[in-house]
Write a protein that holds these residues in place. Structure first.
Motif, PDB file in Angstrom:
ATOM      1  N   GLU A  94      -8.857  13.241  32.238  1.00 14.19           N
ATOM      2  CA  GLU A  94      -9.587  12.829  33.436  1.00 14.19           C
ATOM      3  C   GLU A  94      -8.783  11.858  34.297  1.00 14.19           C
ATOM      4  N   LYS A  95      -8.096  10.912  33.635  1.00 16.08           N
ATOM      5  CA  LYS A  95      -7.377   9.890  34.397  1.00 16.08           C
ATOM      6  C   LYS A  95      -6.252   9.315  33.555  1.00 16.08           C
ATOM      7  N   VAL A  96      -5.150   8.940  34.219  1.00 18.07           N
ATOM      8  CA  VAL A  96      -4.011   8.319  33.547  1.00 18.07           C
ATOM      9  C   VAL A  96      -3.628   7.063  34.321  1.00 18.07           C
ATOM     10  N   THR A  97      -3.526   5.937  33.628  1.00 22.41           N
ATOM     11  CA  THR A  97      -3.082   4.689  34.244  1.00 22.41           C
ATOM     12  C   THR A  97      -1.855   4.177  33.502  1.00 22.41           C
ATOM     13  N   ASP A  98      -0.973   3.468  34.222  1.00 22.90           N
ATOM     14  CA  ASP A  98       0.235   2.959  33.582  1.00 22.90           C
ATOM     15  C   ASP A  98      -0.013   1.591  32.980  1.00 22.90           C
ATOM     16  N   LEU A  99       1.062   0.987  32.475  1.00 28.49           N
ATOM     17  CA  LEU A  99       0.940  -0.282  31.755  1.00 28.49           C
ATOM     18  C   LEU A  99       0.399  -1.403  32.632  1.00 28.49           C
ATOM     19  N   SER A 100       0.654  -1.327  33.923  1.00 30.41           N
ATOM     20  CA  SER A 100       0.179  -2.371  34.834  1.00 30.41           C
ATOM     21  C   SER A 100      -1.218  -2.090  35.369  1.00 30.41           C
ATOM     22  N   GLY A 101      -1.812  -0.984  34.962  1.00 23.64           N
ATOM     23  CA  GLY A 101      -3.167  -0.666  35.395  1.00 23.64           C
ATOM     24  C   GLY A 101      -3.257   0.213  36.618  1.00 23.64           C
ATOM     25  N   HIS A 102      -2.115   0.630  37.162  1.00 24.91           N
ATOM     26  CA  HIS A 102      -2.124   1.501  38.335  1.00 24.91           C
ATOM     27  C   HIS A 102      -2.429   2.929  37.916  1.00 24.91           C
ATOM     28  N   THR A 103      -3.311   3.601  38.650  1.00 25.49           N
ATOM     29  CA  THR A 103      -3.662   4.988  38.370  1.00 25.49           C
ATOM     30  C   THR A 103      -2.540   5.900  38.844  1.00 25.49           C
ATOM     31  N   ILE A 104      -2.002   6.682  37.928  1.00 24.99           N
ATOM     32  CA  ILE A 104      -0.918   7.602  38.294  1.00 24.99           C
ATOM     33  C   ILE A 104      -1.370   9.057  38.247  1.00 24.99           C
ATOM     34  N   GLY A 105      -2.616   9.284  37.854  1.00 22.01           N
ATOM     35  CA  GLY A 105      -3.142  10.645  37.840  1.00 22.01           C
ATOM     36  C   GLY A 105      -4.647  10.648  37.684  1.00 22.01           C
ATOM     37  N   THR A 106      -5.337  11.382  38.555  1.00 21.32           N
ATOM     38  CA  THR A 106      -6.792  11.540  38.475  1.00 21.32           C
ATOM     39  C   THR A 106      -7.127  13.010  38.652  1.00 21.32           C
ATOM     40  N   ASP A 107      -7.936  13.539  37.761  1.00 25.93           N
ATOM     41  CA  ASP A 107      -8.264  14.960  37.848  1.00 25.93           C
ATOM     42  C   ASP A 107      -9.205  15.232  39.013  1.00 25.93           C
ATOM     43  N   GLN A 108      -8.885  16.275  39.763  1.00 25.17           N
ATOM     44  CA  GLN A 108      -9.720  16.729  40.866  1.00 25.17           C
ATOM     45  C   GLN A 108     -10.148  18.167  40.568  1.00 25.17           C
ATOM     46  N   VAL A 109     -11.452  18.415  40.660  1.00 18.05           N
ATOM     47  CA  VAL A 109     -11.986  19.740  40.331  1.00 18.05           C
ATOM     48  C   VAL A 109     -11.470  20.775  41.321  1.00 18.05           C
ATOM     49  N   ARG A 110     -11.042  21.916  40.794  1.00 15.03           N
ATOM     50  CA  ARG A 110     -10.603  23.051  41.604  1.00 15.03           C
ATOM     51  C   ARG A 110     -11.405  24.271  41.199  1.00 15.03           C
ATOM     52  N   SER A 111     -11.810  25.058  42.172  1.00 11.47           N
ATOM     53  CA  SER A 111     -12.695  26.194  41.904  1.00 11.47           C
ATOM     54  C   SER A 111     -12.168  27.458  42.561  1.00 11.47           C
ATOM     55  N   LYS A 112     -12.508  28.581  41.952  1.00 13.78           N
ATOM     56  CA  LYS A 112     -12.078  29.876  42.464  1.00 13.78           C
ATOM     57  C   LYS A 112     -13.116  30.927  42.084  1.00 13.78           C
ATOM     58  N   ARG A 113     -13.614  31.652  43.092  1.00 14.43           N
ATOM     59  CA  ARG A 113     -14.600  32.701  42.806  1.00 14.43           C
ATOM     60  C   ARG A 113     -13.895  33.920  42.238  1.00 14.43           C
ATOM     61  N   VAL A 114     -14.470  34.457  41.160  1.00 14.49           N
ATOM     62  CA  VAL A 114     -13.883  35.603  40.461  1.00 14.49           C
ATOM     63  C   VAL A 114     -14.588  36.896  40.838  1.00 14.49           C
ATOM     64  N   TYR A 115     -15.915  36.875  40.880  1.00 13.83           N
ATOM     65  CA  TYR A 115     -16.678  38.056  41.289  1.00 13.83           C
ATOM     66  C   TYR A 115     -17.898  37.622  42.081  1.00 13.83           C
ATOM     67  N   SER A 116     -18.591  38.588  42.669  1.00 18.18           N
ATOM     68  CA  SER A 116     -19.647  38.306  43.644  1.00 18.18           C
ATOM     69  C   SER A 116     -20.885  37.676  43.012  1.00 18.18           C
ATOM     70  N   GLN A 117     -21.717  37.114  43.863  1.00 13.44           N
ATOM     71  CA  GLN A 117     -22.966  36.507  43.412  1.00 13.44           C
ATOM     72  C   GLN A 117     -23.884  37.557  42.804  1.00 13.44           C
TER      73      GLN A 117
END
Length: 754
Positions: free
Chosen positions: A537-560
């Motif tokens: 979900e999230k990665v922070t370095d030794l000093s507490g700075h966020t170096i990575g945050t997960d962002q949701v990505r979506s893709k439709r595969v088939y119709s409703q």
């Protein structure tokens, strides 16, 4: 006074008009610009050279930091946290398992193999290989992509060391080259190579060559902690380990044995070409087997959830490098829910304690693709192989939803009528006529049935016909789109789950979550692969700075439309089909799966919020479970459905406690999906389907044949009856099924493929 004649004023000189060239340029001004440009260029070159010289002099003070023991002192453990970032579940460290060796304790085969594959001009260049850089540029231009590396072993060692110290700068490339150049004047080639081999990450938690030897080749040796296995290494062993350096994940001999073998053989070929081994040694080494999961003895991680944390640490290494992952002091917040993890382990323990087979389970958060629970085995210390992520097993009928999605996408109606009978399909493989025989579980057939009923009862005869009709390549492509990482084979038997390479619980749970999400595949920016399940979900370095945050990505595969029908049909499996043991106090859908001879059993199901896959079997071999369910066979609707039921029941309670007043939102809110053909279903808007085809009945084995392009010889059937058979009677979604008696008498086979 005598007047003097005034001196006449001299008129101002008339400057001749500047002569212009044909292009109108002014030669003198142009000359001045050229002089200025030349001066600036010379000064720039001097500035760059001065910077490089200054940097090379400055970095000389950093050379002592590159020693292995200095890296130990500089390294800081990274920590994995459960969802929420408060509960620690693992410490990632390289110092606990790394054993530093002297040059004399490392086999010449190890040194030669590393040089052969990583830097064959190691003994000729001065830390920076300009010829290698030129060659890489040419290769990259010809291939129009970065395919050729140019870093020397010295540069790689410097890079690894700086990463471990968390001391990278914006001039890292130039700085690393300067350090490498300076290092070559302070250290001998042998010392550089020794230090490098002690710092390399070889995968599966093995940091350094001694740890790697113990991890991959220690199982067959008797040794004490003071022994050094790296001192006596055969050419094939050395080549395998050297091949891992470029990508420990891609060339993992347990997960990717074919790729690992090819990589090892490439290293051996280079060793032979560079006269580092003899012809006899080369030929002998090619015949040696690579390590299997039974040989693997990885270092014991400092973790309460070793299967999950090992999987996450591998992702971290791929994303941030081994030095930063194990020595960078990172704080990594994961998607794991401790309560759901405990519920999964308890559900498996409750049903399989004291029984022969074992189980693996994965729970996916439908909204994010996050892994909320993962059971990869029951004893990491003795069985570190992760069944959840690497256990490729045959899915049986659990593959049918991918056929179903393909069929619905191509206009086949849930109300279409199909012949349920023994069938034989004729196809040709390499010019030879082959027969693919299909029969139902228990040799029980409906005669004529709808796709709705065939789904609920897992009718092999119908699904084989539909799968071959739409095409196995399209089914495989649909599985890939829905989230399967393993490429499904396209042989005829794949329509019944007879794959050349099986699937894992993780990818099955993730692919089924696309069904729960109404045909939309959810992933994230920190996913385990491209549009794959998420663990970080999230990665922070030794000093507490966020170096990575997960962002949701979506893709439709088939119709409703297809999504609604999929959920409706798979709800029927639980409501009144082969998966009634999975009924919970909320809406749910899913599919059972059982392989021939009861070697593998699955249940994969979903609610509105969560999807879970449960596999049951013997992990070390394909062993029949014909008498392991209270004396009866283990099918997808027995232990797997029972475990899924208990797990999802617990998740409903956990979700309710986290969200008071939600009324168990894990299963509600998505609507009540009745099987197509009943009131309230969307079948009234179904597209017109073509008349399905059937084969001439005959005897079949159900085992299928090998791969090849399917060319079934199909005959035109008689017109389907006008009156549709009634859909299966539904039970209340909240109705509980009584547990089986010791003899399994209350759970009789329903006569279809489970």
């Amino acid at each position: 006074m005598q007047e003097t004649t005034p001196i006449p004023l001299r008129p101002p000189p008339v400057r001749p008009a500047p002569q212009r060239t044909a292009e109108g340029a002014r030669p003198k001004r142009k000359l001045k610009k050229l002089r200025l440009l030349l001066l600036v260029s010379v000064l720039s070159v001097l500035a760059v050279l001065s910077t490089i010289f200054g940097m090379m002099m400055a970095v000389s003070n950093e050379l002592p930091k590159l020693e292995d023991r200095a890296q130990y002192r500089a390294a800081r453990n990274s920590i994995l946290f459960a969802d929420g970032g408060k509960l620690s579940i693992a410490h990632l460290t390289d110092t606990q398992n790394r054993i530093l060796l002297t040059s004399s304790q490392i086999s010449p085969n190890i040194k030669n193999s590393v040089v052969a594959i990583e830097d064959q001009r190691f003994y000729q260049h001065q830390g920076v290989d300009f010829r290698g850089i030129a060659r890489a540029v040419v290769e990259d231009v010809l291939r129009q992509k970065a395919s050729q590396g140019a870093s020397t072993i010295t540069q790689q060692f410097v890079k690894n060391a700086l990463a471990a110290q968390r001391d990278r700068t914006v001039f890292e490339k130039l700085r690393e080259a300067a350090l490498a150049y300076h290092l070559e004047r302070r250290w001998s080639k042998d010392k550089i190579l020794t230090e490098y081999i002690n710092t390399v990450y070889f995968g599966n938690g093995a940091y350094g060559i001694e740890s790697a030897m113990r991890t991959y080749f220690g199982q067959s040796r008797h040794y004490t902690q003071s022994d050094r296995l790296a001192a006596n290494v055969s050419p094939d062993q050395a080549a395998l380990l050297a091949g891992l350096i470029a990508s420990p994940a891609a060339y993992d001999p347990v997960v990717h044995p074919i790729q690992a073998t090819k990589r090892r053989d490439l290293v051996l070929k280079k060793m032979y070409a560079q006269h580092l081994i003899t012809k006899a040694e080369y030929s002998h080494a090619l015949l040696q087997a690579i390590p299997t999961r039974h040989d693997l003895r990885p270092p014991q991680p400092e973790s309460t959830q070793p299967y999950f944390s090992s999987w996450v640490s591998q992702q971290m290494v791929q994303r941030y490098g081994p030095g930063t992952t194990f020595g960078g002091g990172l704080h990594i917040t994961t998607t794991l829910d401790p309560e759901m993890q405990k519920a999964a382990a308890n559900a498996i323990q409750a049903h399989l304690a004291g029984v022969g087979p074992t189980a693996s389970a994965v729970v996916i958060d439908n909204a994010t693709g996050g892994v909320r629970a993962m059971v990869g085995g029951n004893d990491f210390a003795h069985h570190p192989f992760n069944l959840a992520t690497n256990g490729h097993r045959q899915p049986g009928s659990a593959i049918k939803p991918f056929i179903l999605a393909t069929a619905l996408t191509h206009g086949i109606s849930p109300d279409s009528v199909w012949t349920s009978a023994p069938k034989q399909f004729v196809f040709y493989q390499h010019g030879r006529k082959m027969i693919f025989g299909v029969h139902n579980f228990g040799n029980t057939y409906a005669g004529s049935t709808t796709l709705t009923s065939a789904t609920a009862e897992s009718d092999n005869s119908v699904f084989a016909t539909i799968g071959l009709k739409v095409g196995t390549k399209k089914v495989a492509r649909m599985g890939r789109k829905m989230g399967l990482r393993t490429r499904l084979s396209t042989n005829p038997a794949m329509v019944l789950g007879g794959l050349k390479e099986g699937v894992t619980p993780l990818e099955m749970a993730y692919a089924y979550s696309t069904i729960a999400n109404d045909g939309v595949r959810h992933s994230g920016s920190l996913a385990s692969g491209n549009m794959g399940p998420v663990a970080i979900e999230k990665v922070t370095d030794l000093s507490g700075h966020t170096i990575g945050t997960d962002q949701v990505r979506s893709k439709r595969v088939y119709s409703q439309y297809v999504a609604g029908e999929m959920k409706s049909l798979l709800h029927g499996v639980i409501a009144g089909g082969t998966g009634t043991h999975a009924q919970i106090a909320a809406w749910a859908g899913g599919k059972t799966g059982t392989t021939e001879n009861y070697g593998d059993a699955w249940f994969v199901g979903f609610t509105k919020k969560y999807t879970a896959a449960v596999w049951v079997g013997y992990p070390d071999t394909l062993k029949s479970m014909a008498h392991d369910y209270g004396g009866g066979p283990v099918e997808g609707g027995t232990y797997p459905a029972d475990i899924w039921h208990d797990l999802m029941d617990s998740i409903l309670a956990i979700d309710a406690s986290h969200n008071p007043g939600s009324g168990g939102s894990s299963g509600s809110g998505s609507g009540s999906y009745a099987p197509s053909g009943t009131s309230g279903g969307p079948s009234s808007t179904l597209p017109q389907t073509q008349t399905p085809q059937q084969t001439t009945p005959g005897t079949g084995t159900g085992g299928g044949t090998g791969g090849g392009q399917v060319q079934p010889q199909l005959q035109t059937p008689a017109p389907p009856p006008q009156q549709q058979p009634s859909p299966p009677q539904q039970q209340s979604p909240g109705q509980q099924v009584s547990p089986p008696s010791p003899g399994g008498g209350n759970r009789t086979p329903n006569g279809t493929g489970q």
